[in-house]
Scaffold this active site. Structure first.
Site, PDB file in Angstrom:
ATOM      1  N   LYS A  73     -22.161 -17.721  22.322  1.00 35.01           N
ATOM      2  CA  LYS A  73     -21.543 -18.680  23.236  1.00 35.01           C
ATOM      3  C   LYS A  73     -22.392 -19.941  23.368  1.00 35.01           C
ATOM      4  O   LYS A  73     -22.568 -20.481  24.463  1.00 35.01           O
ATOM      5  CB  LYS A  73     -21.327 -18.033  24.597  1.00 35.01           C
ATOM      6  N   CYS A  74     -22.868 -20.420  22.255  1.00 33.44           N
ATOM      7  CA  CYS A  74     -23.766 -21.569  22.206  1.00 33.44           C
ATOM      8  C   CYS A  74     -23.062 -22.724  21.490  1.00 33.44           C
ATOM      9  O   CYS A  74     -22.182 -22.497  20.656  1.00 33.44           O
ATOM     10  CB  CYS A  74     -25.037 -21.163  21.448  1.00 33.44           C
ATOM     11  N   GLY A  75     -23.461 -23.936  21.788  1.00 34.96           N
ATOM     12  CA  GLY A  75     -22.919 -25.083  21.072  1.00 34.96           C
ATOM     13  C   GLY A  75     -23.248 -25.042  19.588  1.00 34.96           C
ATOM     14  O   GLY A  75     -22.600 -25.709  18.791  1.00 34.96           O
ATOM     15  N   THR A  83     -23.227 -22.146  17.812  1.00 28.28           N
ATOM     16  CA  THR A  83     -22.678 -20.902  17.266  1.00 28.28           C
ATOM     17  C   THR A  83     -21.936 -21.126  15.944  1.00 28.28           C
ATOM     18  O   THR A  83     -21.946 -20.253  15.079  1.00 28.28           O
ATOM     19  CB  THR A  83     -21.764 -20.211  18.300  1.00 28.28           C
TER      20      THR A  83
END
Length: 192
Positions: free
Chosen positions: A64-66, A68
């Site tokens: 759930k990371c920018g 990803t």
């Protein structure tokens, strides 16, 4: 120095207490990534020694990371070079803004369904702080990895090792997997 019998007793105690430590953690005699045994995403122990002779990228990942979407590039470079002796080892970590909250099985499903990840993925670990896993303590330590030490900056921090397990590069999380800074080093190392 602890005797082999002492190590055995300590290991049995740790297992009975509910926590499994690998041999490298118990003896504290770690000289390379090959000294670690890690649980894969399905919970099976994997000796990293099995990757001896390969160019290895170790990377902490999050769902759930920018960043990803880097899974796309990671899978592509893995596919491009895996038959030549390159492997990526993905280590999910929930250390940055809780961007990897899922269980191992949820992470595995997410990576498979959304990005077709085929490279080896491992059980979720901590890559910084008081609960830092010994592998990442080794990767970030000044004494154990002087050329590429320092705290993990964010998800998708990349460490690259040559075929002998020697660290040869570290890449900032924002550097994309298909960047020529990465692929040129991988190609050069595979050619050796």
């Amino acid at each position: 120095m602890m005797s082999k019998f002492g190590i055995l007793i300590l290991t049995v105690f740790i297992i009975l207490a509910g926590g499994i430590m690998n041999y490298a953690e118990v003896t504290e005699e770690v000289s390379s990534i090959y000294d670690f045994t890690m649980n894969d995403i399905d919970g099976n122990p994997v000796k990293l020694d099995k990757y001896r002779g390969k160019v290895v990228m170790i990377i902490n990942v999050a769902s759930k990371c920018g960043l990803t979407k880097q899974y796309i590039g990671l899978q592509e470079i893995y596919k491009n070079y895996m038959n030549n002796g390159f492997v990526i080892l993905g280590f999910p970590a929930n250390n940055f803004l809780r961007q990897e909250p899922g269980s191992d099985s949820e992470i595995k499903e997410f990576c498979s369904l959304n990005f077709g990840v085929k490279f080896p993925m491992f059980s979720k670990i901590s890559v910084k702080g008081k609960k830092i896993h010994p592998l990442y303590k080794f990767l970030t330590g000044k004494e154990t990895n002087p050329g590429f030490s320092g705290k993990i900056r964010w998800n998708f921090d990349k460490f690259l090792f040559n075929k002998k397990g020697k660290p040869i590069a570290r890449f900032h999380p924002k550097i994309k997997p298909l960047d020529t800074k990465i692929t040129e080093i991988i190609e050069a190392e595979l050619a050796k």
